[in-house]
Design a protein around this motif. Structure first.
Motif, short mmCIF file in Angstrom:
data_model
loop_
_atom_site.label_atom_id
_atom_site.label_comp_id
_atom_site.label_asym_id
_atom_site.label_seq_id
_atom_site.Cartn_x
_atom_site.Cartn_y
_atom_site.Cartn_z
N VAL A 313 0.84 -1.21 0.00
CA VAL A 313 0.00 0.00 0.00
C VAL A 313 0.88 1.26 0.00
O VAL A 313 0.70 2.16 -0.82
CB VAL A 313 -0.96 0.00 1.21
CG1 VAL A 313 -1.89 1.21 1.13
CG2 VAL A 313 -1.79 -1.28 1.25
N PHE A 314 1.82 1.30 0.92
CA PHE A 314 2.75 2.44 0.98
C PHE A 314 4.18 1.90 0.96
O PHE A 314 4.86 1.89 1.99
CB PHE A 314 2.50 3.26 2.25
CG PHE A 314 1.16 3.92 2.31
CD1 PHE A 314 0.76 4.84 1.34
CD2 PHE A 314 0.28 3.62 3.34
CE1 PHE A 314 -0.49 5.45 1.39
CE2 PHE A 314 -0.98 4.23 3.41
CZ PHE A 314 -1.35 5.14 2.42
N PRO A 315 4.67 1.41 -0.21
CA PRO A 315 5.97 0.76 -0.23
C PRO A 315 7.08 1.71 0.24
O PRO A 315 7.09 2.88 -0.10
CB PRO A 315 6.16 0.38 -1.71
CG PRO A 315 5.11 1.09 -2.47
CD PRO A 315 4.03 1.47 -1.52
N GLY A 316 7.95 1.14 1.07
CA GLY A 316 9.09 1.91 1.54
C GLY A 316 8.78 2.76 2.77
O GLY A 316 9.66 3.32 3.40
N LYS A 317 7.49 2.81 3.16
CA LYS A 317 7.13 3.60 4.36
C LYS A 317 6.93 2.62 5.53
O LYS A 317 6.54 1.48 5.34
CB LYS A 317 5.82 4.35 4.11
CG LYS A 317 5.87 5.31 2.92
CD LYS A 317 5.90 6.71 3.42
CE LYS A 317 5.83 7.83 2.43
NZ LYS A 317 6.09 7.68 1.06
N SER A 318 7.20 3.11 6.72
CA SER A 318 6.96 2.26 7.88
C SER A 318 5.87 2.91 8.72
O SER A 318 6.08 3.98 9.30
CB SER A 318 8.26 2.12 8.67
OG SER A 318 8.03 1.33 9.78
N LEU A 319 4.70 2.27 8.75
CA LEU A 319 3.55 2.89 9.42
C LEU A 319 3.55 2.60 10.91
O LEU A 319 3.97 1.53 11.35
CB LEU A 319 2.26 2.35 8.81
CG LEU A 319 1.67 3.16 7.65
CD1 LEU A 319 2.68 3.31 6.52
CD2 LEU A 319 0.41 2.51 7.14
N GLU A 320 3.01 3.53 11.67
CA GLU A 320 2.77 3.26 13.10
C GLU A 320 1.29 2.99 13.28
O GLU A 320 0.45 3.65 12.66
CB GLU A 320 3.18 4.47 13.93
CG GLU A 320 4.68 4.66 13.99
CD GLU A 320 5.03 5.76 14.96
OE1 GLU A 320 4.95 5.52 16.17
OE2 GLU A 320 5.33 6.88 14.48
N TRP A 321 0.99 2.04 14.16
CA TRP A 321 -0.41 1.61 14.32
C TRP A 321 -0.98 2.11 15.63
O TRP A 321 -0.30 2.12 16.65
CB TRP A 321 -0.48 0.08 14.23
CG TRP A 321 0.02 -0.38 12.90
CD1 TRP A 321 1.29 -0.81 12.62
CD2 TRP A 321 -0.68 -0.39 11.66
NE1 TRP A 321 1.42 -1.10 11.28
CE2 TRP A 321 0.22 -0.85 10.67
CE3 TRP A 321 -1.98 -0.06 11.29
CZ2 TRP A 321 -0.15 -0.98 9.33
CZ3 TRP A 321 -2.34 -0.20 9.95
CH2 TRP A 321 -1.43 -0.65 8.99
N GLU A 322 -2.25 2.51 15.58
CA GLU A 322 -2.86 3.05 16.80
C GLU A 322 -3.93 2.13 17.39
O GLU A 322 -4.05 2.01 18.59
CB GLU A 322 -3.49 4.41 16.49
CG GLU A 322 -4.03 5.08 17.74
CD GLU A 322 -4.29 6.55 17.53
OE1 GLU A 322 -3.41 7.24 16.98
OE2 GLU A 322 -5.38 7.01 17.90
N MET A 323 -4.71 1.50 16.51
CA MET A 323 -5.83 0.69 17.03
C MET A 323 -5.95 -0.61 16.25
O MET A 323 -5.54 -0.68 15.08
CB MET A 323 -7.16 1.44 16.85
CG MET A 323 -7.41 2.53 17.85
SD MET A 323 -9.02 3.30 17.53
CE MET A 323 -10.15 2.09 18.22
N GLN A 324 -6.52 -1.60 16.89
CA GLN A 324 -6.89 -2.84 16.21
C GLN A 324 -8.16 -3.36 16.87
O GLN A 324 -8.39 -3.12 18.05
CB GLN A 324 -5.77 -3.86 16.32
CG GLN A 324 -5.44 -4.23 17.75
CD GLN A 324 -4.26 -5.17 17.87
OE1 GLN A 324 -3.47 -5.33 16.94
NE2 GLN A 324 -4.13 -5.82 19.00
N TRP A 325 -8.99 -4.01 16.09
CA TRP A 325 -10.18 -4.63 16.66
C TRP A 325 -10.61 -5.78 15.76
O TRP A 325 -10.17 -5.88 14.61
CB TRP A 325 -11.31 -3.62 16.85
CG TRP A 325 -11.87 -3.04 15.58
CD1 TRP A 325 -12.83 -3.57 14.78
CD2 TRP A 325 -11.48 -1.80 14.96
NE1 TRP A 325 -13.08 -2.74 13.71
CE2 TRP A 325 -12.26 -1.64 13.80
CE3 TRP A 325 -10.54 -0.80 15.27
CZ2 TRP A 325 -12.16 -0.54 12.94
CZ3 TRP A 325 -10.43 0.29 14.42
CH2 TRP A 325 -11.24 0.42 13.27
#
Ligand SMILES: Cc1cc2nc3c(=O)[nH]c(=O)nc-3n(C[C@H](O)[C@H](O)[C@H](O)COP(=O)(O)OP(=O)(O)OC[C@H]3O[C@@H](n4cnc5c(N)ncnc54)[C@H](O)[C@@H]3O)c2cc1C
Length: 374
Positions: A313-325
């Motif tokens: 989805v966003f190659p080369g980027k490292s995402l930070e995650w806030e929520m999961q459900w």
């Protein structure tokens, strides 16, 4: 311990609806509208509905190209057309009933990402468009010309656009249903778990949060507990299917696309919401593990989804995650919901699969019609 007043006023109804998801609330609304003098109660075990209705990704969709092709392998063309029609008409119905504002709807289109494994499905795009012409009178799917503009991984060889799909806010939609149910006269009681149904006597035996046993009496009972229905009616042909959703922290870069996106034959889906990435699905990675009523998170699936975010989805980027459900859906031997009487006073509308956002309101209408004739 109940008082005389409580016993007299809160436990006898014309219709008891079990479950306050999209289907339960819709059933209460349609029944109450048809029978304005009827006493209707909805019993919900959670403080909020606790199944799938407020846990999904808010896709207003009716089937991607590869999902339709996949369905055609196990279903007849008429059956597939019927499913697509049900979903599309269902979406039209809620847009009409509540307005786009009332369901948080945006017509941002649906898209599907095709990698090498699925690219050959593109050859059948024209065929599927002609099959769907009886419902839409114009082409549904088209190939996106400028794939690179989306910024996805180079492994994505093509993107297919569906111009009839969009996105909604499941919380806004549920809130509108809730208000409409109450406005039409139905009572909604939360924190009440129905533990058994005695059809012949019209009884729903329940327990409240403090563990007190409560007996609700109804002329009719509607079971709208979807994935959780086997606890009440063990013989039903359905099994649970859990779905995981991840939400990133607000992204520090501009997202070069909008809309709802599917990958992997519809099993993986993503969209943006409030400048964040919402990504979910991948149940197909561990069908056995996800056949559960437990709202826990499957680590294998979470890792896979996070990898897809960073690599596809966003190659080369490292995402930070806030929520999961997680949310729990219900599936069975057929993709069609089970809407039928199961006794002299009880009827069900369950097994909504991955289509309850789209069809839930109309399923409630159908169940209400059945109850009206019982
Ligand atoms: C991650 C995810 C993604 C999805 N994506 C899509 C999509 O793209 N498009 C689409 O159309 N659909 C989608 N769905 C499916 C859709 O959300 C469901 O089909 C729909 O919400 C089902 O509604 P329901 O009212 O039948 O069930 P639910 O929403 O599960 O409602 C059942 C209610 O019954 C209550 N209940 C259960 N047992 C009892 C009991 N014994 N006593 C009292 N209350 C009880 C539960 O707490 C719950 O609130 C998705 C679902 C998930 C989880």
């Amino acid at each position: 311990m109940l008082s005389y007043w409580e016993k007299k006023h809160f436990f006898n109804y014309d219709l008891i609806v079990v479950g306050a998801g999209f289907v339960g609330l819709s059933t209460a609304i349609h029944f109450q509208q048809k029978h304005p003098k009827a006493k209707v109660v909805v019993l919900e075990r959670g403080v909020l509905p606790t199944g799938a209705s407020t846990k999904n990704a808010g896709f207003a969709c009716f089937g991607s190209l590869t999902e339709i092709l996949d369905d055609l392998k196990s279903m007849t063309q008429d059956e597939v057309l019927d499913l697509v029609r049900r979903r599309y008409k269902g979406l039209e119905a809620i847009r009409k009933e509540f307005g786009d504002k009332g369901i948080g709807y945006k017509h941002t289109y649906g898209f599907e990402l095709l990698d090498r494994a699925l690219i050959s499905d593109l050859d059948q795009l024209e065929g599927v468009n002609s099959m769907l012409r009886v419902l839409f009178t114009q082409d549904v799917f088209s190939k996106v010309k400028k794939v690179a503009h989306f910024g996805f991984s180079p492994h994505i060889e093509a993107i297919v656009k569906n111009k009839f799909e969009g996105e909604l806010d499941p919380g806004t939609y549920l809130d509108s249903l809730w208000k409409k149910a109450q406005k039409s006269g139905a009572k909604i009681l939360t924190g009440i778990t129905v533990e058994a149904i005695q059809d012949s006597q019209g009884l729903a035996i329940a327990k409240d949060g403090a563990g007190e046993k409560l007996e609700f009496s109804g002329q009719k009972i509607a079971v709208c507990t979807n994935a959780f229905s086997k606890k009440l009616l063990p013989e039903l042909d359905l099994e649970p299917g859990r779905g995981l959703v991840l939400l990133s922290k607000p992204l520090e870069f501009e997202i070069p696309w909008k809309g709802t996106f599917h990958m992997d034959k519809g099993y993986v889906y993503f969209r943006q919401i409030d400048g964040r990435l919402l990504l979910g699905g991948a149940r197909n990675l561990d069908f056995g593990g996800e056949r559960t009523l437990d709202f826990a998170v499957n680590e294998q699936i979470r890792t896979h989804l996070q990898q897809l975010a960073n690599e596809v989805v966003f190659p080369g980027k490292s995402l930070e995650w806030e929520m999961q459900w997680t949310g729990i859906m219900a599936f069975g031997s057929s993709k069609t919901p089970l809407i039928q009487p199961v006794g002299t006073k009880t009827a069900i509308a369950v097994r909504l699969g991955g289509m309850g956002v789209a069809v839930g309101y109309e399923v409630g209408r159908e169940l209400s019609g059945i109850l009206g004739k019982m």
